[in-house]
Motif scaffolding. Structure first.
Motif, mmCIF file in Angstrom:
data_model
loop_
_atom_site.group_PDB
_atom_site.id
_atom_site.type_symbol
_atom_site.label_atom_id
_atom_site.label_comp_id
_atom_site.label_asym_id
_atom_site.label_seq_id
_atom_site.Cartn_x
_atom_site.Cartn_y
_atom_site.Cartn_z
ATOM 1 N N GLU A 114 49.790 52.615 37.763
ATOM 2 C CA GLU A 114 51.243 52.794 37.899
ATOM 3 C C GLU A 114 51.739 52.180 39.200
ATOM 4 N N ASP A 115 50.995 52.400 40.281
ATOM 5 C CA ASP A 115 51.332 51.818 41.580
ATOM 6 C C ASP A 115 50.534 50.524 41.742
ATOM 7 N N LYS A 116 51.091 49.445 41.239
ATOM 8 C CA LYS A 116 50.378 48.166 41.265
ATOM 9 C C LYS A 116 50.317 47.629 42.701
ATOM 10 N N LYS A 117 49.112 47.359 43.172
ATOM 11 C CA LYS A 117 48.928 46.852 44.532
ATOM 12 C C LYS A 117 49.065 45.328 44.542
ATOM 13 N N SER A 118 49.837 44.822 45.484
ATOM 14 C CA SER A 118 49.915 43.369 45.645
ATOM 15 C C SER A 118 48.544 42.860 46.084
ATOM 16 N N THR A 119 48.043 41.866 45.379
ATOM 17 C CA THR A 119 46.652 41.443 45.577
ATOM 18 C C THR A 119 46.570 39.954 45.889
ATOM 19 N N ILE A 120 45.784 39.640 46.942
ATOM 20 C CA ILE A 120 45.464 38.253 47.287
ATOM 21 C C ILE A 120 44.012 38.012 46.869
ATOM 22 N N ILE A 121 43.804 37.014 46.051
ATOM 23 C CA ILE A 121 42.458 36.695 45.569
ATOM 24 C C ILE A 121 41.857 35.568 46.418
ATOM 25 N N VAL A 122 40.596 35.752 46.799
ATOM 26 C CA VAL A 122 39.876 34.749 47.592
ATOM 27 C C VAL A 122 38.822 34.104 46.692
ATOM 28 N N SER A 123 38.773 32.764 46.676
ATOM 29 C CA SER A 123 37.818 32.073 45.814
ATOM 30 C C SER A 123 37.453 30.727 46.422
ATOM 31 N N ALA A 124 36.360 30.178 45.922
ATOM 32 C CA ALA A 124 35.958 28.846 46.369
ATOM 33 C C ALA A 124 37.002 27.831 45.926
ATOM 34 N N TYR A 125 37.158 26.782 46.698
ATOM 35 C CA TYR A 125 38.215 25.798 46.446
ATOM 36 C C TYR A 125 38.098 25.180 45.064
ATOM 37 N N GLY A 126 36.878 24.912 44.646
ATOM 38 C CA GLY A 126 36.710 24.234 43.374
ATOM 39 C C GLY A 126 36.772 25.144 42.165
ATOM 40 N N ASP A 127 36.945 26.419 42.362
ATOM 41 C CA ASP A 127 36.907 27.384 41.268
ATOM 42 C C ASP A 127 38.311 27.602 40.688
ATOM 43 N N MET A 128 38.953 26.525 40.231
ATOM 44 C CA MET A 128 40.347 26.587 39.812
ATOM 45 C C MET A 128 40.543 27.425 38.550
ATOM 46 N N PRO A 160 28.997 42.053 43.280
ATOM 47 C CA PRO A 160 28.168 42.824 42.346
ATOM 48 C C PRO A 160 28.952 43.980 41.723
ATOM 49 N N ARG A 161 28.419 44.539 40.645
ATOM 50 C CA ARG A 161 28.934 45.701 39.908
ATOM 51 C C ARG A 161 30.298 45.432 39.258
ATOM 52 N N MET A 162 31.323 45.118 40.048
ATOM 53 C CA MET A 162 32.640 44.759 39.485
ATOM 54 C C MET A 162 33.217 43.611 40.287
ATOM 55 N N ASP A 163 33.489 42.483 39.618
ATOM 56 C CA ASP A 163 34.001 41.309 40.342
ATOM 57 C C ASP A 163 35.499 41.445 40.609
ATOM 58 N N GLY A 164 36.020 40.482 41.325
ATOM 59 C CA GLY A 164 37.419 40.531 41.747
ATOM 60 C C GLY A 164 38.411 40.431 40.612
ATOM 61 N N LEU A 165 38.107 39.653 39.574
ATOM 62 C CA LEU A 165 39.022 39.534 38.442
ATOM 63 C C LEU A 165 39.102 40.839 37.656
ATOM 64 N N SER A 166 37.977 41.509 37.501
ATOM 65 C CA SER A 166 37.978 42.811 36.823
ATOM 66 C C SER A 166 38.732 43.844 37.657
ATOM 67 N N LEU A 167 38.538 43.784 38.973
ATOM 68 C CA LEU A 167 39.277 44.687 39.867
ATOM 69 C C LEU A 167 40.771 44.439 39.750
ATOM 70 N N LEU A 168 41.165 43.161 39.725
ATOM 71 C CA LEU A 168 42.579 42.815 39.616
ATOM 72 C C LEU A 168 43.185 43.399 38.339
ATOM 73 N N ALA A 169 42.441 43.286 37.231
ATOM 74 C CA ALA A 169 42.930 43.844 35.972
ATOM 75 C C ALA A 169 43.139 45.347 36.084
ATOM 76 N N LYS A 170 42.208 46.053 36.726
ATOM 77 C CA LYS A 170 42.337 47.500 36.911
ATOM 78 C C LYS A 170 43.549 47.840 37.776
ATOM 79 N N LEU A 171 43.749 47.052 38.830
ATOM 80 C CA LEU A 171 44.878 47.308 39.730
ATOM 81 C C LEU A 171 46.214 47.115 39.014
ATOM 82 N N GLN A 172 46.277 46.141 38.103
ATOM 83 C CA GLN A 172 47.524 45.886 37.386
ATOM 84 C C GLN A 172 47.804 46.931 36.312
ATOM 85 N N GLU A 173 46.761 47.643 35.893
ATOM 86 C CA GLU A 173 46.952 48.714 34.911
ATOM 87 C C GLU A 173 47.515 49.977 35.553
#
Length: 416
Positions: free
Chosen positions: A77-91, A62-75
């Motif tokens: 200066e200190d980019k955090k290495s991120t592991i994304i968790v998703s359903a298998y079929g959600d390619m 809710p509120r902010m999904d993981g893809l939006s969070l990832l975009a914020k993290l990449q913006e």
């Protein structure tokens, strides 16, 4: 290193499960976990815990999904290495995550063995990045320090460790240049600070630029005096020729500087230059706290004495025979065999000349007169007299003539 991992997921029982599965690693101090339930809370948590090393994030929240969070993290200066968790079929989401800079991804339901392996791999990646960053910072810091002494090319090689062993104290053959300005003490005592500061800074900067253009090393700057090394720290087989070429350009730079400041009403003295070569103890003598790359040995003192000899000879550049012989196609004229202060053995010295000056008839006339002087020929005095009469600015010929008139003999002379 204790890795701090931020887990972002809205599943209520995930926090307890992660703490249970990684209890041994937590106990051993290998990892610690921070938890958030959506992207907004995750960003707030990173502000509170800037030491977070990596993020493990679900996509659907809710509120902010993981893809939006990832975009914020990449913006950030200190980019955090991120592991994304998703359903298998959600390619589609997985591809989007990888394109946005995710380090890796996992599928649900989470295999905690796979999660542990992925976390370990990510931690190694983070450590490699930090080590590379640390080396870059150290290299930049070293380059900034070394640039005070060495040309940009040499400083870059030393900063990256290409010639790191050159800093250790060792014996090596070097060419040494000493420069000094006449009447400098009087200038210090009479010039206003607002004039003297810019004047000296401009002089030293200009002379240093000349040294670096020839890839020389500035070993010391003491007031108006500069000590320069060639063939240290790196190998320069042509170090004698480099030293002479550098001396010529230093002389031209200093003369132009004098004229420039004379037009402003400031009388800046002439720069005298001495050059010698031989073995010296070279390296960093600054200990653990200071960097002081310099050289010690008899050749250093001799170069300084040759610089002082110019005062008596009427020249501005005086080099030893060792340097003259070491330079390919040396252009110059002999000064004589100098017995320098503190020395008992004479040292043959030369005045290096530009190509144009070397080709003048006066240079040939001088060589003939000097040959007569060396042979004890009575014709030396009229030869030098004719030379001085024809070329009134030839101070060196005038020096020899004055010696002969005062009863001096031969080309050996004692200098104080």
């Amino acid at each position: 290193m204790t890795a701090t991992i931020l887990v972002v997921d809205d599943e209520p029982d995930l926090e307890a499960l992660v703490l249970q599965k990684f209890r041994r690693q937590i106990r051993d101090g290998a990892v610690q976990f921070v938890f958030a339930h959506d992207g907004i809370e995750a960003l707030e948590s990173i502000e509170q815990h800037p030491q977070v090393d990596m993020v493990v994030s679900d996509i659907n929240m809710p509120r902010m999904d993981g893809l939006s969070l990832l975009a914020k993290l990449q913006e950030a200066e200190d980019k955090k290495s991120t592991i994304i968790v998703s359903a298998y079929g959600d390619m589609n989401n997985i591809r989007t995550a990888m394109n946005r800079g995710a380090f890796d991804f996992l599928t649900k339901p989470i295999d905690f063995g796979d999660l542990e392996t992925t976390i370990d791999k990510t931690i190694r990646h983070i450590e490699m990045i930090r080590e590379a960053r640390r080396r870059t910072i150290e290299a930049e810091r070293a380059h900034a320090s070394l640039s005070r002494y060495f040309s940009p090319q040499i400083a870059s090689r030393l900063a990256t460790g290409g010639e790191g062993n050159g800093m250790a104290v060792h014996w090596r053959d070097v060419a040494v240049i000493f420069t000094d300005v006449t009447s400098f003490t009087s200038l210090v005592e009479t010039a206003a600070p607002e004039v003297f500061g810019p004047l000296l800074n401009e002089y030293v900067s200009g002379m240093t630029d000349v040294v670096f253009a020839h890839e020389g090393t500035v070993a010391k700057v003491i007031g108006d005096g500069i000590q320069i090394l060639f063939n240290a720290p790196g190998d320069q087989p042509d170090f004698a020729a480099r030293a002479i070429a550098c001396a010529h350009e230093l002389d031209a730079c200093a003369q132009a500087f004098r004229e420039r400041w004379k037009s402003k009403g400031v009388n800046f003295g002439a720069t005298r230059i001495g050059v010698h070569a031989g073995p010296a103890m070279v390296g960093n003598f600054g200990g653990d706290r200071f960097f002081d790359y310099t050289a010690y040995g008899d050749i250093i003192n001799t170069a300084a004495r040759l610089e002082s000899a110019n005062k008596f000879l009427g020249t501005r550049i005086c080099v030893s025979a060792i340097v003259a012989k070491g330079a390919t196609d040396f252009k110059g004229r002999p000064v004589g065999d100098l017995v320098l202060r503190g020395r008992s053995e004479p040292l043959r010295a030369y005045e290096p000349l530009s190509q144009a000056t070397f080709e003048r008839p006066a240079t040939t006339q001088y060589s003939d007169a000097f040959a007569k002087l060396e042979a004890g020929d009575a014709g030396a005095m009229p030869a030098f007299a004719a030379l001085v009469g024809s070329y009134s600015d030839d101070a060196l010929a005038g020096f020899h003539l004055k010696r002969l008139l005062n009863g001096g003999k031969g080309v050996r002379m004692q200098l104080e």
